[in-house]
Structures are given as structure tokens and as C-alpha cells.
Design an enzyme around this catalytic site. Sequence first.
Site, short mmCIF file in Angstrom:
data_model
loop_
_atom_site.label_atom_id
_atom_site.label_comp_id
_atom_site.label_asym_id
_atom_site.label_seq_id
_atom_site.Cartn_x
_atom_site.Cartn_y
_atom_site.Cartn_z
N GLU A 34 5.37 15.41 6.78
CA GLU A 34 4.99 16.26 7.90
C GLU A 34 6.16 16.25 8.89
OE1 GLU A 34 1.45 16.80 11.25
OE2 GLU A 34 1.33 15.19 9.75
N ARG A 258 1.52 1.21 0.50
CA ARG A 258 2.57 1.61 1.42
C ARG A 258 3.39 0.38 1.82
NH1 ARG A 258 0.07 3.78 6.84
NH2 ARG A 258 2.28 3.70 7.42
N LYS A 268 4.58 6.76 12.68
CA LYS A 268 5.35 7.74 13.45
C LYS A 268 4.76 7.90 14.85
CE LYS A 268 5.66 11.09 10.30
NZ LYS A 268 6.02 12.41 9.71
#
Length: 553
Positions: A34, A258, A268
Site C-alpha cells: 500500500e 511476519r 508503518k
Amino acid sequence: MTEEKSLNFIEEIIEEDLRTNKHGGRVLTRFPPEPNGYLHIGHAKSICLNFGLAKKYNGKTNLRFDDTNPVTEDVEYVDSIKNDIKWLGFEWDKELYTSDYFQKLYDFAVILIKKGLAYVDESSAEEIAAAKGTPTEAGKPTSARSRSVEDNLRLFEEMRAGRYQDGEMVLRAKIDLANPNMHLRDPLLYRIKHAHHHRTGNEWCIYPMYDFAHGQSDSIEEITHSVCTLEFIPHRDLYNWLIENIGIYESKQYEFARLNMTYTVMSKRRLLQLVNEKLVDGWDDPRMPTISGLRRRGYTAASIRNFCDRIGVAKRENMIDFGLLEFCIREDLNKTAWRRMAVLDPVKLIITNYPEGKEEILIGENNPEVEGGEGEREIPFSRELWIERDDFMEDAPKKFFRLGPDKQVRLKNAYIIQCDDFKKDSDGKVTEIHCSYIPNSKSGEDTSGLKVKGTIHWVSALHAKTAEVRLYDRLFQVENPVLEEDFKSTLNPDSLTIINAYIEPDLANAIVGRGYQFIRLGYFTLDKLTSSDKLIFNRTVGLRDNWAKETNK
């Protein structure tokens, strides 16, 4: 003979799919960031996995920007993401954007409405959340759930036409309000956002939710292996339900753990907080775990790829020690960094028996770890030198093999010297060290027969250049900052120390992107903000893991 590395679970799946010709012998992965921030080291793991799988199995990888939220996205982030992927050493097959598919996604939503599997709901966000129930209690339908197909089609078209304000209506899937998976309790598919999009402008005012855009975009591109992180496991049922009920190509989602790493944050949103609140100097601050920050700090693409390979691909969450990343960059720079001398905490050393006004040129290897040394450089030598303050001790213990009264030491690439005297100021601080040198003890030509245990670095005071040296350390003081009530309260106040240093003159020709080992001090790189008037060097990493020592204490 090297031991063959075992396959990870995703590679096992791919090899079985290839054996059974499941996807016609194809392997097509995708990396779908994104564009709402810079990529961090966690994304590097995903990049290495997706692009690495395609490379290993002669496949391809698409770069697809998930640009479905115009409020948070920016072209700056798109450009930074592309630069980071290329710098890591990967090339994508197609550059795509979810916005490429806005019309197709809209048409898919219409298919669901016509099947009676989606409806427009004007309930507030709070009402929808409350009606979904809890993990132990079934949800309750809102009045909109029984609306006719014809009315839903009309309202959805009116949403697209801009008849309603943000938050006034949403499109929801009609699945199962009693399903134990909360993601299947009539999830949102579309919301209204009157905002300028960086690619489509004002053409759209309704945007698909991630869960609706993700799987359908995979299907449109005919992705064979859609690799996600573990938090998307609960989303997989919805991923499959949408593909099945729309009736499109059946992509499959697979999940891996992850990257979680000590002494940093992998979010983020939190990194954006640090940037916006000016707690760091931007996304590429060398203390940040962003790929651009690591690059500016002096990390190499090879070291990050090696790090991602070492941590592997797992199905269970774990915490990786930041020290492993530092080990990987030390291992790489030890083989590639050119050796140079710099003095960060200087004290003057005068060789009293070296003729005043005399200068000579000594020779040093660029890299002793490589056969041939990758060439040599000239090092000017003179009567007055700068050495590190902690390389001298007035009352030196027996195992202190550096300078002290009557002690001998070798100057790197130069002569053996002996300390004869020193001066102190009124506060007792050493201001000058007086030594004599052994003329026939020059490195490479030593006939003195003397044996010394210590070697120290130095810079000729007559020829030294000055530089600003930035000593970077870990950004947070605790292993897992997100466990604290306010993660920002754990920021390390000593994560950056700026000093003025003396450097050997050859470092004035340093190149941005090349690693340099300041002998005995650590690995450094030239900062991008350096200028002809001001040289700036960033410390990439020390020569050893000092944090491990503190942890052991």
C-alpha cells in the site's frame, strides 16, 4: 560438499503444484504494498520471498500497488517503493495498481448484488459494529439486510455517482451473521471517500475495501501463489468466498510469519508517528528500520538478502534478534569495506626524534580480506599525529597493550614508537603525548627485531581532514517497544551522537554507497547530505555487538 538447504513449506507447496501441473506449470507471485509509507525491513522479507520464489521456479512477480485509500497514499511512496525493490536487486514483471481494476471490481460487486449476496447499508459504523455481535454471540441483521436486489443496485449506482457523503452508506457482503469467523459476518466491501486519488483523480468516490480488492486483483492477474503474513489467516475464508461466488480465477492464499525484530517497531502507522512528530529526521533517518534508512546508514542489499535468507520462512510468529541483522552487515562489510583511519576522540602525539618539517608517504592496503588487497592507498606521515584518547593510559594495567609511560606500540602501517613523556592541563587531562620512533621499524621493512603486542591507528595532524561523524545506535531502549503503554517513551536518547573527527586525507574522496571500515572503530559510510564544505559519515555498525554484552550483564 555443501549441505543442500531444505525446502520451506511454501516451496514444498509450489513443487507439488508443479508436479501435478496445477497451474499449468506456472508460478506467478505478487508483491502488493500500500503506497502509504516507506517500506521497512519486514517488507524486505516479503520482497525476498515473493521475488525469490519466482526466480527459483522460473516464474514471474508482479508489483501491484494496493492504492484503494486515496486519503493516505502519495506518489512519493510509490517512487520510494520502486527504488527500494530495485536496490534490493529485484525486477518485477508488470507494474500494476489496484486502481487499474476499479471498474472490474465495481462490476464484481454488481454480480454479488444481483445474486443477492451484497447489500447497501446506511447504518452508522457504530451500529454495524454492534450488530456484528461478539466471538461468542451471533450478530443481528440491520434493516438494510432485507432490501431488494433492485434497490441495492440503484443505491450502489447512486453511491458511485456521488449522491451520498462519506460514511453515509457502505456496501456489505451478505454471508453469515452467526459465523464464528467475524470476518464473514457481512463484511464491508465498499465505502464512500470523496478524495482526490493520485492516479484516477476524481473519477471515483467509492473505493473497495482491502478484503474485496486483494483476492479479486490476484484473480484478475491469475496469481498462482498469493503469499501473505499470518494476520491474514482469518481473512482467507472471505478471500475464497468472494472468488467462488463471483465466479473468477481461483487464486490461493498462503500465510507465513511476519518479521518481528527486537529494539524496533514494524508498523508503518507507528513509523509515520515518529516522522510526523519529528522524533526522527524523516523516513530515511538511519535509525529507522526502513529500507531507505538502512541504505543511508550503510547497509548493503546483499546483507539484507542474506538476513532474510537466514531467518527463513515459518508458520509461527517469533522475535528475531536485531543482532542478527548487524551480524549480516558486519559479515558483508568485512569482505567489501575499504580500510581507512579516523580519530574520533583526538589527543596530540608528537614524535620528538622525527625531523621537523619532514613528511613521507606510507602505503596501506584497501582491503586485507581480499587477495591482492583491492589495491593500495597512500597515507601521509609527519612529526605530529592525532591518536585516540583511550589509546593512552597514564597508569596502564599489565594487559593494556597500547600507549603508556615507557610502553611501545606500533602505529598502523608505520613505525614502532615508545612513550617517553606526556603533558596534562590544570584539570589533569592529557593534552600531549611525547614519543620517540624506531627508524628501522617501518611496516613491511622492519629490521628492528622488536616485538610489540599492540597496534593503534592515527592520522597525520599536518594532513588530516575534518568530518562530522554520526554515531547511530538502536532507536529504542527496550526489546519490544510495542508492549509499553507509549512506545515512544522507550526511544533511546543516545541513538544519535554527533562528533567532529579527524580523518586520513583519502577519505575526502569517499563515495556514497561504499562501505569503509574505520580501523578499530567500526563500519561507516558517506551520508547523502555530505558536501564539498562538509564531509558527513554515518556509522553503520560497530565491530562487535556491544548490546549482547550489556544483555549478558
